[in-house]
Motif scaffolding. Structure first.
Motif, PDB file in Angstrom:
ATOM      1  N   LEU A  21       0.858  -1.217  -0.018  1.00 27.06           N
ATOM      2  CA  LEU A  21      -0.050  -0.305  -0.213  1.00 27.06           C
ATOM      3  C   LEU A  21       0.879   1.458  -0.100  1.00 27.06           C
ATOM      4  N   GLU A  22       0.012   1.933  -0.518  1.00 21.06           N
ATOM      5  CA  GLU A  22       1.206   3.572  -0.561  1.00 21.06           C
ATOM      6  C   GLU A  22       0.137   4.329   0.777  1.00 21.06           C
ATOM      7  N   ARG A  23       0.766   5.274   1.303  1.00 18.96           N
ATOM      8  CA  ARG A  23      -0.070   5.972   2.516  1.00 18.96           C
ATOM      9  C   ARG A  23       0.720   7.079   2.597  1.00 18.96           C
ATOM     10  N   HIS A  24      -0.628   8.134   3.153  1.00 14.67           N
ATOM     11  CA  HIS A  24       0.762   9.944   3.537  1.00 14.67           C
ATOM     12  C   HIS A  24       0.735   8.973   4.369  1.00 14.67           C
ATOM     13  N   VAL A  25       1.744   9.657   5.167  1.00 18.13           N
ATOM     14  CA  VAL A  25       2.252   9.843   6.576  1.00 18.13           C
ATOM     15  C   VAL A  25       1.765  10.727   7.284  1.00 18.13           C
ATOM     16  N   SER A  26       1.128  11.512   7.253  1.00 19.45           N
ATOM     17  CA  SER A  26       0.771  12.683   7.733  1.00 19.45           C
ATOM     18  C   SER A  26      -1.013  11.541   8.638  1.00 19.45           C
ATOM     19  N   ASP A  27      -1.369  11.273   7.507  1.00 18.66           N
ATOM     20  CA  ASP A  27      -2.198  10.756   8.492  1.00 18.66           C
ATOM     21  C   ASP A  27      -2.900   9.417   8.419  1.00 18.66           C
ATOM     22  N   GLY A  28      -2.347   8.253   7.494  1.00 19.98           N
ATOM     23  CA  GLY A  28      -2.581   7.598   7.050  1.00 19.98           C
ATOM     24  C   GLY A  28      -3.498   6.669   5.934  1.00 19.98           C
ATOM     25  N   ASP A  31      -3.518   1.586  10.578  1.00 17.77           N
ATOM     26  CA  ASP A  31      -2.597   0.397  11.767  1.00 17.77           C
ATOM     27  C   ASP A  31      -4.539  -0.453  12.215  1.00 17.77           C
ATOM     28  N   ASP A  32      -5.252   0.225  11.946  1.00 20.97           N
ATOM     29  CA  ASP A  32      -6.516  -0.515  11.247  1.00 20.97           C
ATOM     30  C   ASP A  32      -6.913  -1.225   9.602  1.00 20.97           C
ATOM     31  N   LEU A  33      -6.023  -0.911   9.820  1.00 21.89           N
ATOM     32  CA  LEU A  33      -7.095  -1.679   8.245  1.00 21.89           C
ATOM     33  C   LEU A  33      -6.592  -2.799   8.444  1.00 21.89           C
ATOM     34  N   THR A  34      -7.360  -4.272   7.457  1.00 20.00           N
ATOM     35  CA  THR A  34      -6.830  -5.841   7.158  1.00 20.00           C
ATOM     36  C   THR A  34      -7.058  -6.054   5.552  1.00 20.00           C
ATOM     37  N   GLU A  35      -6.675  -6.806   4.533  1.00 15.78           N
ATOM     38  CA  GLU A  35      -6.057  -7.099   3.957  1.00 15.78           C
ATOM     39  C   GLU A  35      -7.447  -6.708   3.154  1.00 15.78           C
ATOM     40  N   GLU A  36      -8.689  -8.240   3.455  1.00 16.20           N
ATOM     41  CA  GLU A  36     -10.045  -7.798   3.697  1.00 16.20           C
ATOM     42  C   GLU A  36     -11.135  -6.679   2.792  1.00 16.20           C
ATOM     43  N   VAL A  37     -10.406  -5.743   3.782  1.00 22.62           N
ATOM     44  CA  VAL A  37     -10.929  -4.092   3.830  1.00 22.62           C
ATOM     45  C   VAL A  37     -10.680  -4.045   2.460  1.00 22.62           C
ATOM     46  N   VAL A  38      -9.267  -3.952   2.444  1.00 24.55           N
ATOM     47  CA  VAL A  38      -8.383  -3.618   0.880  1.00 24.55           C
ATOM     48  C   VAL A  38      -9.248  -3.877   0.042  1.00 24.55           C
ATOM     49  N   MET A  39      -9.342  -5.548   0.205  1.00 32.29           N
ATOM     50  CA  MET A  39      -9.218  -5.993  -1.058  1.00 32.29           C
ATOM     51  C   MET A  39     -10.693  -5.504  -1.590  1.00 32.29           C
ATOM     52  N   GLY A  40     -11.876  -5.129  -0.922  1.00 35.41           N
ATOM     53  CA  GLY A  40     -13.219  -4.646  -0.717  1.00 35.41           C
ATOM     54  C   GLY A  40     -12.952  -3.794  -1.871  1.00 35.41           C
ATOM     55  N   TRP A  41     -11.806  -2.287  -1.459  1.00 39.64           N
ATOM     56  CA  TRP A  41     -11.676  -1.001  -2.018  1.00 39.64           C
ATOM     57  C   TRP A  41     -11.641  -2.125  -3.617  1.00 39.64           C
ATOM     58  N   VAL A  42     -10.451  -2.541  -3.330  1.00 37.06           N
ATOM     59  CA  VAL A  42     -10.449  -3.287  -4.781  1.00 37.06           C
ATOM     60  C   VAL A  42     -11.176  -3.764  -6.028  1.00 37.06           C
ATOM     61  N   TRP A  43     -11.906  -4.204  -5.488  1.00 32.16           N
ATOM     62  CA  TRP A  43     -12.585  -4.299  -6.421  1.00 32.16           C
ATOM     63  C   TRP A  43     -13.813  -3.652  -6.334  1.00 32.16           C
ATOM     64  N   GLU A  44     -14.175  -2.782  -6.192  1.00 34.32           N
ATOM     65  CA  GLU A  44     -14.687  -1.850  -5.960  1.00 34.32           C
ATOM     66  C   GLU A  44     -14.126  -1.244  -7.804  1.00 34.32           C
ATOM     67  N   GLU A  45     -13.329  -0.832  -8.088  1.00 36.37           N
ATOM     68  CA  GLU A  45     -12.783  -0.564  -8.865  1.00 36.37           C
ATOM     69  C   GLU A  45     -12.062  -1.911 -10.302  1.00 36.37           C
ATOM     70  N   VAL A  46     -12.410  -2.931  -9.995  1.00 38.14           N
ATOM     71  CA  VAL A  46     -11.155  -3.644 -10.388  1.00 38.14           C
ATOM     72  C   VAL A  46     -12.364  -5.104 -10.937  1.00 38.14           C
ATOM     73  N   ASP A  47     -12.779  -5.846 -11.683  1.00 39.78           N
ATOM     74  CA  ASP A  47     -13.691  -6.502 -11.864  1.00 39.78           C
ATOM     75  C   ASP A  47     -13.197  -7.981 -12.015  1.00 39.78           C
ATOM     76  N   GLN A  48     -14.283  -8.494 -10.221  1.00 44.48           N
ATOM     77  CA  GLN A  48     -12.804  -9.847 -10.052  1.00 44.48           C
ATOM     78  C   GLN A  48     -13.886 -10.962 -11.142  1.00 44.48           C
ATOM     79  N   GLU A  49     -15.056 -10.773 -10.990  1.00 48.20           N
ATOM     80  CA  GLU A  49     -15.324 -12.224 -12.162  1.00 48.20           C
ATOM     81  C   GLU A  49     -14.290 -12.208 -13.538  1.00 48.20           C
ATOM     82  N   ALA A  50     -14.393 -11.021 -14.286  1.00 46.32           N
ATOM     83  CA  ALA A  50     -13.807 -10.626 -15.155  1.00 46.32           C
ATOM     84  C   ALA A  50     -12.290 -11.002 -15.728  1.00 46.32           C
TER      85      ALA A  50
END
Length: 101
Positions: free
Chosen positions: A9-16, A59-78
Motif C-alpha cells: 500500500l502507498e499512504r500519506h505519512v501524516s494521516d495514514g 493501522d486498523d486496515l485488514t487485507e479484507e477491507v482493502v480487497m473490498g476497495w480493489v473489487w469496487e474498481e476491478v471486475d473480479q469475475e472478469a
C-alpha cells in the motif's frame, strides 16, 4: 480457485490515508504432473477524507477491507475468467512456435 493478495500500500505519512493499493491475483491448475499458472498484477488509486466516519486508519486496515476497495474498481469475475482462459490456452494451445529443422 484464484488467490487475491495485496502486495503493498502507498499512504500519506501524516494521516495514514491509503492512496494506492498494489494487488495480485494468481490461479493454477495441475493436470497429471503438469502445473499451469497465470497471474495478473495491478494498482488502484483512492482518494479519502480523514474526517469521513468510514475512514479506516492505516493501522486498523485488514487485507479484507482493502480487497473490498480493489473489487469496487476491478471486475473480479472478469479478471478470474481471463486467468482461467489463459490456463485453458496453455493446456490446449492454438498456436505454437518453433522451426521444422
Amino acid at each position: 480457485m484464484a488467490t487475491w493478495t495485496i502486495a503493498t500500500l502507498e499512504r500519506h505519512v501524516s494521516d495514514g490515508g491509503v492512496i494506492v493499493a498494489h494487488w495480485r491475483v494468481t490461479e493454477s491448475e495441475t493436470v497429471g504432473e503438469d502445473t499451469y499458472s497465470a497471474s495478473s498484477y495491478g494498482t488502484c488509486s483512492f482518494s479519502y477524507d480523514p474526517e469521513d466516519p468510514s475512514f479506516v486508519p492505516y493501522d486498523d486496515l485488514t487485507e479484507e477491507v482493502v480487497m473490498g476497495w480493489v473489487w469496487e474498481e476491478v471486475d473480479q469475475e472478469a479478471t478470474e475468467a481471463a486467468l482461467a482462459a489463459n490456463i485453458a490456452e496453455q493446456k490446449d494451445p492454438v498456436t505454437v512456435d518453433g522451426v521444422p529443422w
